[in-house]
Motif scaffolding. Structure first.
Motif, PDB file in Angstrom:
ATOM      1  N   SER A  83     -28.040  -8.417 -23.421  1.00 62.49           N
ATOM      2  CA  SER A  83     -27.949  -7.249 -24.354  1.00 62.49           C
ATOM      3  C   SER A  83     -29.756  -6.407 -24.277  1.00 62.49           C
ATOM      4  CB  SER A  83     -27.798  -8.035 -25.398  1.00 62.49           C
ATOM      5  OG  SER A  83     -29.135  -9.470 -25.921  1.00 62.49           O
ATOM      6  N   ALA A  84     -29.872  -6.948 -23.226  1.00 64.15           N
ATOM      7  CA  ALA A  84     -31.702  -6.852 -22.965  1.00 64.15           C
ATOM      8  C   ALA A  84     -31.892  -5.662 -21.393  1.00 64.15           C
ATOM      9  CB  ALA A  84     -32.382  -7.650 -23.563  1.00 64.15           C
ATOM     10  N   LYS A 110     -30.706 -13.232 -23.622  1.00 66.90           N
ATOM     11  CA  LYS A 110     -30.462 -12.399 -23.542  1.00 66.90           C
ATOM     12  C   LYS A 110     -29.332 -11.935 -22.809  1.00 66.90           C
ATOM     13  CE  LYS A 110     -33.087 -11.104 -27.033  1.00 66.90           C
ATOM     14  NZ  LYS A 110     -32.278 -10.563 -28.609  1.00 66.90           N
ATOM     15  N   HIS A 112     -26.455 -14.095 -22.156  1.00 67.00           N
ATOM     16  CA  HIS A 112     -25.123 -13.880 -22.122  1.00 67.00           C
ATOM     17  C   HIS A 112     -24.267 -14.227 -21.040  1.00 67.00           C
ATOM     18  CE1 HIS A 112     -26.379 -12.596 -26.195  1.00 67.00           C
ATOM     19  NE2 HIS A 112     -26.818 -11.473 -25.754  1.00 67.00           N
TER      20      HIS A 112
END
Length: 334
Positions: A83-84, A110, A112
């Motif tokens: 997500s980053a 981040k 995951h």
């Protein structure tokens, strides 16, 4: 979360009614085991959080009772896309075709999932020899750097070009978001070989050569280097002669004072301020005597042409004499 295991072999059933008890619980929480009994050798746990650790055990039994207590293994629930994006992306030019890319690692919270590594996407925008404005992104190229690392080398770039790139992390699910786009330029390099090189005209003591510029000059052309040498009957090579051509717009050259009826080998390279590129070669043999092809040695000096004109003049003279004789006799003619 998808749980799979190797089933017992038929010889290991030791009786009818084989089934498995699947037990699992969150490893990071103090909670009781959740249990399910199945006859197949897989089980899916739905509605789990993304990529959290679990303790799992599989216990077999048949109609006679339970197998020995199984060992507990650790696993994770399903991965999701990172997500980053990596930050602090920088490019360091190593040479005309290699750059070093550095980036800040994505925090594990981040990711995951299990970090697979980092992927760099880059595009060539244009050659710096082209004075036109930027075009659209060219063909995209991708290079993956596996593992937890913060830099990597990108080889095989085209010298004297403008590029842009971005960096992203990836896991088993796929790629995360890309970083901000970073533009960079590669410096000049040596040119590619010339796209065409050929012999145009051969005389007794001269040979004319023509060529085309390289498709990728990889810099600002400063000229050409032409070398040539005599090849004798035993394929031996004579001294190498060099002619430096300082005009980058030149596409033709005539070499003079060559030996008659001799074979020569020619080598041509394009040059920038960095140096000269790959060589193209061509062979040719001078003639035994001069060819009559210029203005004062044109078609009018050829033997067949002189004979033809002499014949026409003779026939015209004979015709005039016949007409004159016939007129003196009083004959009529048109």
């Amino acid at each position: 979360m998808d749980i799979n295991w190797e089933p017992l072999l038929p010889i290991e059933h030791n009786g009818p009614g084989l089934e498995y008890k699947v037990s699992y619980r969150r490893q990071d929480l103090d909670e009781d085991w959740k249990e399910h009994t199945v006859k197949r050798h897989s089980f899916i746990v739905s509605a789990t959080p993304t990529f959290v650790p679990y303790e799992i055990k599989i216990h077999a039994r048949n109609q006679q009772g339970w197998a020995p207590e199984p060992r507990v293994v650790s696993g994770f629930s399903g991965e999701d896309f990172p997500s980053a994006a990596p930050d602090n992306v920088t490019v360091e030019v190593m040479n005309s075709s290699v750059v070093k890319v550095s980036w800040g690692r994505v925090h594990k919270d981040k990711l995951h999932g299990h970090l697979g590594g980092y992927r760099v996407n880059w595009w060539r925008l244009r050659s710096l020899t082209d004075a036109k404005t930027k075009g659209q992104h060219g063909e995209r190229h991708t290079h993956a750097f596996p593992g937890d690392r913060g830099h990597g080398l990108l080889p095989g770039l085209t010298p004297f070009s403008e590029y842009s790139l971005m960096v992203m992390s990836f896991n088993g699910r796929g790629n995360g978001p890309g970083s901000h786009v970073v533009p960079f330029r590669t410096p000049e390099g040596v040119p590619e070989k010339n796209s065409a090189f050929r012999v145009m005209e051969v005389q007794k003591h001269t040979i004319s050569l023509a060529w085309s510029p390289p498709r990728e000059p990889n810099g600002i052309l400063t000229g050409y280097q032409l070398q040539y040498q005599l090849i004798n009957d035993t394929e031996g090579l004579g001294p190498l002669q060099t002619v430096n051509i300082s005009d980058p717009a030149a596409t033709r050259l005539t070499l003079k004072d060559l030996e008659a009826l001799s074979r020569y080998r020619f080598y041509l390279r394009s040059c920038t301020t960095v140096g000269c590129g790959r060589t193209v070669t061509e062979d040719s043999t001078t003639t035994a005597k001069e060819r009559l092809g210029n203005a004062h040695q044109g078609i009018s000096t050829q033997g067949w042409f002189i004979g033809l004109m002499s014949t026409i003049a003779l026939l015209t003279l004979i015709l005039l004499i016949a007409c004159f004789v016939n007129r003196n006799k009083g004959g009529k003619y048109s």
